[in-house]
Motif scaffolding. Structure first.
Motif, PDB file in Angstrom:
ATOM      1  N   GLY A  87       0.814  -1.213   0.000  1.00 53.13           N
ATOM      2  CA  GLY A  87       0.000   0.000   0.000  1.00 53.13           C
ATOM      3  C   GLY A  87       0.843   1.257   0.000  1.00 53.13           C
ATOM      4  N   MET A  88       1.949   1.236   0.743  1.00 50.34           N
ATOM      5  CA  MET A  88       2.837   2.391   0.760  1.00 50.34           C
ATOM      6  C   MET A  88       3.418   2.650  -0.628  1.00 50.34           C
ATOM      7  N   ILE A  89       3.825   1.575  -1.314  1.00 50.24           N
ATOM      8  CA  ILE A  89       4.367   1.721  -2.665  1.00 50.24           C
ATOM      9  C   ILE A  89       3.327   2.382  -3.576  1.00 50.24           C
ATOM     10  N   ALA A  90       2.086   1.920  -3.480  1.00 54.04           N
ATOM     11  CA  ALA A  90       1.008   2.502  -4.286  1.00 54.04           C
ATOM     12  C   ALA A  90       0.804   3.972  -3.938  1.00 54.04           C
ATOM     13  N   ALA A  91       0.855   4.290  -2.637  1.00 49.88           N
ATOM     14  CA  ALA A  91       0.652   5.670  -2.200  1.00 49.88           C
ATOM     15  C   ALA A  91       1.786   6.585  -2.613  1.00 49.88           C
ATOM     16  N   LEU A  92       2.985   6.041  -2.769  1.00 51.82           N
ATOM     17  CA  LEU A  92       4.100   6.839  -3.275  1.00 51.82           C
ATOM     18  C   LEU A  92       3.921   7.154  -4.758  1.00 51.82           C
ATOM     19  N   GLN A  93       3.260   6.252  -5.467  1.00 51.14           N
ATOM     20  CA  GLN A  93       3.074   6.434  -6.909  1.00 51.14           C
ATOM     21  C   GLN A  93       1.895   7.348  -7.234  1.00 51.14           C
ATOM     22  N   VAL A  94       0.797   7.195  -6.469  1.00 55.28           N
ATOM     23  CA  VAL A  94      -0.396   8.031  -6.718  1.00 55.28           C
ATOM     24  C   VAL A  94      -0.921   8.575  -5.385  1.00 55.28           C
ATOM     25  N   PRO A  95      -0.152   9.423  -4.711  1.00 56.14           N
ATOM     26  CA  PRO A  95      -0.554   9.902  -3.382  1.00 56.14           C
ATOM     27  C   PRO A  95      -1.871  10.669  -3.378  1.00 56.14           C
ATOM     28  N   GLU A  96      -2.231  11.233  -4.515  1.00 59.29           N
ATOM     29  CA  GLU A  96      -3.426  12.072  -4.563  1.00 59.29           C
ATOM     30  C   GLU A  96      -4.728  11.314  -4.322  1.00 59.29           C
ATOM     31  N   VAL A  97      -4.729   9.990  -4.485  1.00 56.75           N
ATOM     32  CA  VAL A  97      -5.982   9.236  -4.299  1.00 56.75           C
ATOM     33  C   VAL A  97      -6.108   8.653  -2.893  1.00 56.75           C
ATOM     34  N   PHE A  98      -5.057   8.787  -2.077  1.00 57.18           N
ATOM     35  CA  PHE A  98      -5.077   8.217  -0.731  1.00 57.18           C
ATOM     36  C   PHE A  98      -5.287   9.315   0.321  1.00 57.18           C
ATOM     37  N   LYS A  99      -6.142   9.031   1.278  1.00 57.54           N
ATOM     38  CA  LYS A  99      -6.389   9.952   2.388  1.00 57.54           C
ATOM     39  C   LYS A  99      -5.570   9.564   3.611  1.00 57.54           C
ATOM     40  N   LYS A 100      -5.598   8.288   3.967  1.00 59.09           N
ATOM     41  CA  LYS A 100      -4.851   7.767   5.105  1.00 59.09           C
ATOM     42  C   LYS A 100      -4.485   6.311   4.830  1.00 59.09           C
ATOM     43  N   LEU A 101      -3.455   5.835   5.537  1.00 58.21           N
ATOM     44  CA  LEU A 101      -3.030   4.444   5.442  1.00 58.21           C
ATOM     45  C   LEU A 101      -3.005   3.843   6.836  1.00 58.21           C
ATOM     46  N   VAL A 102      -3.480   2.619   6.947  1.00 58.58           N
ATOM     47  CA  VAL A 102      -3.395   1.872   8.204  1.00 58.58           C
ATOM     48  C   VAL A 102      -2.544   0.636   7.959  1.00 58.58           C
ATOM     49  N   PHE A 103      -1.443   0.525   8.698  1.00 55.58           N
ATOM     50  CA  PHE A 103      -0.544  -0.617   8.588  1.00 55.58           C
ATOM     51  C   PHE A 103      -0.743  -1.522   9.799  1.00 55.58           C
TER      52      PHE A 103
END
Length: 284
Positions: free
Chosen positions: A101-117
């Motif tokens: 998920g972090m890798i995805a958020a680094l690539q398209v951060p604009e679509v993510f609001k928050k991440l829970v690990f």
């Protein structure tokens, strides 16, 4: 149905507008979330999927070269997001899927609001002062065990990683999850997982994130959760009362509570009276 959604056996549940995207870990499938998803259906739109090779995904779409690294799995997540035209996502990943998920958020951060690990690790291999929990021999033994007797490995992992001996039914459920995965796919996913090193990527993450770390986790020691907290902007670490590596299965109520506290918080560090406001982490 869109071929991407068929490939990853995507399911959409719930009544709310806020999207929660759940990503399961190694050896599991989307049914691993079944103990907590009902708590979110009234207020959220829940998106579940299976990584290719797991659950009811389309195994014919498995590409050995693509899935040799975690970037291949992150690519799938981005394609799911695009196929559903999702925005403002809250991503919830378990174990290796936290880093996916972090890798995805680094690539398209604009679509993510928050991440829970949940039980994340950027590197499982010990390296100098960094304690990832495994040495090189440990990891080679894991690969050998999976290759020679995947069922026996799954049984051993279920016992060690669940760490709730008073709940034998959870061991059985987890072992069934492992046995449902194609052994060759499980080995390749394990190699991509245990050989990965994403420590240098943490500092680049722009999306606020929560690390849920269990006590007595046989897969990820507490030092890893603290490393992520110290090296990731806007990361918040909570050490749960739950034990083991699968709190969403063994301690669903606590897991639900911590996720909701984080995703429903507004302002985060700017809101001084919220438990996540100061970037605090707790040791129950």
């Amino acid at each position: 149905m869109h071929p991407i959604l068929i490939r990853n056996n995507v399911k959409i549940l719930g009544e709310g507008s806020q999207v929660l995207l759940f990503a399961h870990g190694l050896g599991c499938a989307q049914n691993a979330w079944k103990y907590i998803t009902d708590a979110f259906l009234e207020d959220y739109r829940v998106v579940l999927f299976d990584h290719v090779g797991a659950g009811d995904s389309d195994l014919s779409q498995y590409d050995q070269q693509k899935y040799a690294t975690l970037e291949g799995y992150a690519c799938d997540i981005i394609e799911i997001i695009q196929a559903l035209d999702l925005k403002n996502i809250i991503f919830i990943g378990h174990s290796v899927s936290s880093m996916i998920g972090m890798i995805a958020a680094l690539q398209v951060p604009e679509v993510f609001k928050k991440l829970v690990f949940i039980g994340p690790s950027p590197r499982y291999l010990n390296d100098g002062n960094y304690i990832g929990g495994f040495n090189a021999e440990d990891i080679e033994n894991i690969f050998t065990h999976i290759a020679h007797d995947y069922v026996a490995w799954g049984k051993q992992l279920a016992t060690e990683a669940m760490a709730n001996s008073d709940k034998p039914e959870l061991f059985d459920f987890l072992q069934e999850c492992f046995e449902a995965v194609d052994p060759s796919v499980a080995l390749a996913f394990a190699m991509a997982t245990f050989k990965a090193d994403y420590r240098d990527k943490l500092k680049k993450l722009e999306v606020p994130s929560l690390t849920l770390q269990c006590k007595n986790d046989a897969i990820v020691p507490l030092s890893v959760g603290e490393f992520i907290y110290k090296n990731t902007p806007d990361n918040f670490l909570v050490v749960m009362k739950a034990t083991g590596h699968f709190p969403h299965i063994s301690a669903p109520d606590e897991t639900i509570r911590e996720i909701k506290d984080f995703i429903e918080a507004t302002g985060l560090k700017s809101t001084s009276d919220h438990p996540y406001a100061q970037g605090n982490f707790s040791h129950p």
